[in-house]
Design a protein around this motif. Structure first.
Motif, PDB file in Angstrom:
ATOM      1  N   ALA A  65      14.386   7.027  -6.951  1.00 16.16           N
ATOM      2  CA  ALA A  65      13.346   5.600  -6.291  1.00 16.16           C
ATOM      3  C   ALA A  65      12.374   6.325  -5.285  1.00 16.16           C
ATOM      4  O   ALA A  65      10.790   6.225  -4.920  1.00 16.16           O
ATOM      5  N   LEU A  66      12.491   8.181  -4.664  1.00 15.61           N
ATOM      6  CA  LEU A  66      11.686   8.585  -3.471  1.00 15.61           C
ATOM      7  C   LEU A  66      11.070   9.174  -4.506  1.00 15.61           C
ATOM      8  O   LEU A  66      10.050   9.587  -4.060  1.00 15.61           O
ATOM      9  N   SER A  67      11.544   9.562  -5.221  1.00 17.23           N
ATOM     10  CA  SER A  67      10.814  10.512  -6.359  1.00 17.23           C
ATOM     11  C   SER A  67       9.616   9.658  -6.580  1.00 17.23           C
ATOM     12  O   SER A  67       8.300   9.778  -6.577  1.00 17.23           O
ATOM     13  N   HIS A  98      14.913  14.974  11.627  1.00 20.62           N
ATOM     14  CA  HIS A  98      13.244  14.847  11.968  1.00 20.62           C
ATOM     15  C   HIS A  98      12.780  16.338  10.948  1.00 20.62           C
ATOM     16  O   HIS A  98      11.443  16.933  11.678  1.00 20.62           O
ATOM     17  N   ARG A  99      13.652  16.764   9.923  1.00 26.25           N
ATOM     18  CA  ARG A  99      13.658  18.397   9.997  1.00 26.25           C
ATOM     19  C   ARG A  99      13.816  18.649   7.711  1.00 26.25           C
ATOM     20  O   ARG A  99      14.092  19.041   7.443  1.00 26.25           O
ATOM     21  N   GLY A 100      13.687  17.065   8.041  1.00 27.30           N
ATOM     22  CA  GLY A 100      13.940  16.710   6.201  1.00 27.30           C
ATOM     23  C   GLY A 100      14.292  16.502   5.436  1.00 27.30           C
ATOM     24  O   GLY A 100      15.307  16.247   5.038  1.00 27.30           O
ATOM     25  N   PRO A 105       0.996  -1.225   0.291  1.00 27.93           N
ATOM     26  CA  PRO A 105       0.289  -0.132  -0.088  1.00 27.93           C
ATOM     27  C   PRO A 105       0.550   1.331  -0.157  1.00 27.93           C
ATOM     28  O   PRO A 105       2.090   1.281  -0.181  1.00 27.93           O
ATOM     29  N   ARG A 106       0.020   2.259  -0.308  1.00 23.59           N
ATOM     30  CA  ARG A 106       0.845   3.347  -0.583  1.00 23.59           C
ATOM     31  C   ARG A 106       1.373   3.695   0.948  1.00 23.59           C
ATOM     32  O   ARG A 106       0.825   3.263   2.243  1.00 23.59           O
ATOM     33  N   PHE A 107       2.406   4.639   0.443  1.00 21.38           N
ATOM     34  CA  PHE A 107       4.055   4.645   2.037  1.00 21.38           C
ATOM     35  C   PHE A 107       3.228   6.088   2.898  1.00 21.38           C
ATOM     36  O   PHE A 107       2.464   7.215   2.294  1.00 21.38           O
ATOM     37  N   SER A 108       2.524   6.160   4.002  1.00 23.21           N
ATOM     38  CA  SER A 108       2.031   7.137   5.333  1.00 23.21           C
ATOM     39  C   SER A 108       2.631   8.238   5.742  1.00 23.21           C
ATOM     40  O   SER A 108       1.969   9.260   5.545  1.00 23.21           O
ATOM     41  N   ASP A 109       3.610   7.774   5.174  1.00 20.37           N
ATOM     42  CA  ASP A 109       4.403   9.235   5.698  1.00 20.37           C
ATOM     43  C   ASP A 109       5.724   8.807   5.419  1.00 20.37           C
ATOM     44  O   ASP A 109       6.794   8.325   4.853  1.00 20.37           O
ATOM     45  N   HIS A 110       6.960   9.896   5.067  1.00 21.81           N
ATOM     46  CA  HIS A 110       8.520  10.710   5.093  1.00 21.81           C
ATOM     47  C   HIS A 110       9.215   8.851   4.854  1.00 21.81           C
ATOM     48  O   HIS A 110       9.423   8.451   4.650  1.00 21.81           O
ATOM     49  N   LEU A 111       8.946   8.419   6.516  1.00 21.93           N
ATOM     50  CA  LEU A 111       9.746   8.304   7.204  1.00 21.93           C
ATOM     51  C   LEU A 111       9.597   7.201   7.074  1.00 21.93           C
ATOM     52  O   LEU A 111      10.608   5.679   6.620  1.00 21.93           O
TER      53      LEU A 111
END
Lengths: 171, 169
Positions: free
Chosen positions: A143-145, A89-91, A57-63
Motif C-alpha cells: 500500500a505504501l509503495s 519523526h525520523r522515518g 488527492p495526493r498525500f502531502s507528506d509521509h505522516l
C-alpha cells in the motif's frame, strides 16, 4: 458495486496459505516461504490502496499517508482503526493494533497442562504466529509503495493479541 | 423397600449455588470417536480410567441414537443410521435424565458430538449446546494452530467455555 466474500472464507484461506507455504511448498526453507507470503501481501496491498484512494488527492507528506493507513485503510480491511501510532519523526513508525483480527483466534496450549513439551509447543506456536504476520506486513508495504513511499515493514508480537507493525521508510 | 410410589425417595444432589459451576462435565467427540475435549467441573464419582470412560460414553451415545431412531413410531422409512443428520431431520435424541443428573446431547451435521452433564433440574439445554458449538467453530476450527482430528488444546476456548458454563441456569 463491490462483490463480497464471507469473512470466514478469508480467514480460512489465510490459514491455508500459511500452512501450505510453510509445510508443503517450502517445507525446509521457512525464509523463502516467508518471502513468498510477503510478496503476495505486497500485490494485495498495492491493489487495495489503488482502490481505496480513488477519490482522494495526493498525500502531502509521509505522516498523512501513514495516517491514511491507520484510519481508512485499516477500517476497510478490519472494520477498526489502528489503536496507537508512534513515530520518531525520523522515518520510523510503529502501528499498534490491540486486537489484531487475524490473530484473535490463535491460542496455544493451556498453561496448566503439558509440562515437558510446553516449551517446544510454545516455540512452534510462536513460529506459526510469526508466519501469519508476513501477509499483513506485505499489505502495508504494498500500500505504501503504491503511494510513493518505499519502506520496510516488520511485525512485533511481544504481547498477543495485540501486535505492532514497524514501518521504516527508506530515505 | 419401596420401588414405586413416593416422589423422591433417593436424595437428589444439592442444587448448585450461584457461585459454583452449573455443569458437572462435558465431552466433545468427532465423528470417528476421538475425544476432542473432556472438561470436568464437578465430578465426585469416577469409576473408569479416562480412556475407557471416553469409549463408554461414545459407544453409549452411538447406541442410544440408533435405538431411538429405530423405535421411532412416526416415520416409515429407516434412515441411514450412523450418519450424522441435519438438525430437525430424522429422529435424534437430545437428553436423558436420571434422579441425579441430566445428560444433554447434540450432534452437528459434521459429526461433532457435544455432551453436557448437568444437575437434573436443568431446563432444555439445546440452545446452550448450539452456543457451545458456535464457540467451537470460532475458537477451535478457525484457530490456525489447531489440527482437525486432534484433541483441543486452546486456552481461549477453555476460558470462554468455562465462563459460559458458569452462567448456565
Amino acid at each position: 458495486m463491490a462483490r463480497e466474500v464471507s469473512e470466514s472464507c478469508m480467514d480460512s484461506l489465510l490459514t491455508e496459505i500459511v500452512s501450505s507455504y510453510c509445510n508443503v511448498l517450502y517445507a525446509a526453507k521457512p525464509e523463502l516461504a516467508a518471502r513468498r507470503i510477503e510478496a503476495i501481501g505486497y500485490q494485495v496491498g498495492h491493489q487495495l490502496s489503488e482502490r481505496y484512494t480513488m477519490e482522494r488527492p495526493r498525500f502531502s507528506d509521509h505522516l498523512e499517508a501513514i495516517k491514511f493507513i491507520c484510519k481508512d485503510f485499516w477500517s476497510e480491511l478490519f472494520k477498526k482503526q489502528i489503536d496507537n501510532l508512534k513515530t520518531n519523526h525520523r522515518g520510523t513508525f510503529v502501528l499498534q493494533d490491540d486486537k489484531f483480527a487475524w490473530l484473535s483466534r490463535m491460542s496455544g496450549e493451556p498453561s496448566t497442562e503439558t509440562r515437558g513439551s510446553a516449551q517446544e509447543a510454545g516455540n512452534k506456536a510462536a513460529e506459526t504466529t510469526g508466519m501469519h504476520l508476513y501477509f499483513p506486513c506485505g499489505i502495508i508495504r504494498g500500500a505504501l509503495s503504491n503511494l510513493g513511499i518505499p519502506c520496510a515493514v516488520s511485525a512485533d508480537i511481544s504481547n498477543l493479541p495485540a501486535c505492532s507493525f514497524v514501518i521504516r521508510i527508506k530515505v | 423397600m419401596q420401588f414405586f410410589g413416593g416422589s423422591e425417595i433417593s436424595p437428589s444432589p444439592p442444587l448448585p449455588t450461584a457461585s459454583g459451576n452449573n455443569a458437572h462435565m462435558m465431552y466433545i467427540f468427532n465423528r470417528n470417536g476421538v475425544c476432542l475435549l473432556y472438561r470436568e467441573w464437578n465430578r465426585p464419582l469416577r469409576t473408569l480410567d479416562s480412556n475407557q470412560d471416553h469409549k463408554l460414553m461414545f459407544g453409549l451415545l452411538f447406541s442410544l441414537k440408533s435405538l431411538t431412531a429405530k423405535m421411532d413410531p412416526s416415520s416409515a422409512e429407516k434412515g441411514n443410521l450412523g450418519v450424522p443428520q441435519l438438525p430437525g431431520q430424522g429422529c435424534s435424541f437430545h437428553s436423558f435424565r436420571t434422579n441425579t443428573y441430566k445428560l444433554s446431547f447434540m450432534e452437528s451435521p459434521s459429526g461433532i458430538k457435544i455432551i453436557l452433564v448437568t444437575h437434573p433440574k436443568a431446563s432444555d439445554l439445546r440452545e446452550s449446546l448450539k452456543y457451545i458449538y458456535n464457540l467451537y467453530v470460532e475458537y477451535v476450527v478457525k484457530n490456525p494452530l489447531y489440527t482437525p482430528g486432534t484433541p483441543i488444546r486452546s486456552e481461549l476456548f477453555n476460558t470462554t467455555l468455562d465462563q459460559y458454563v458458569r452462567g448456565l441456569g
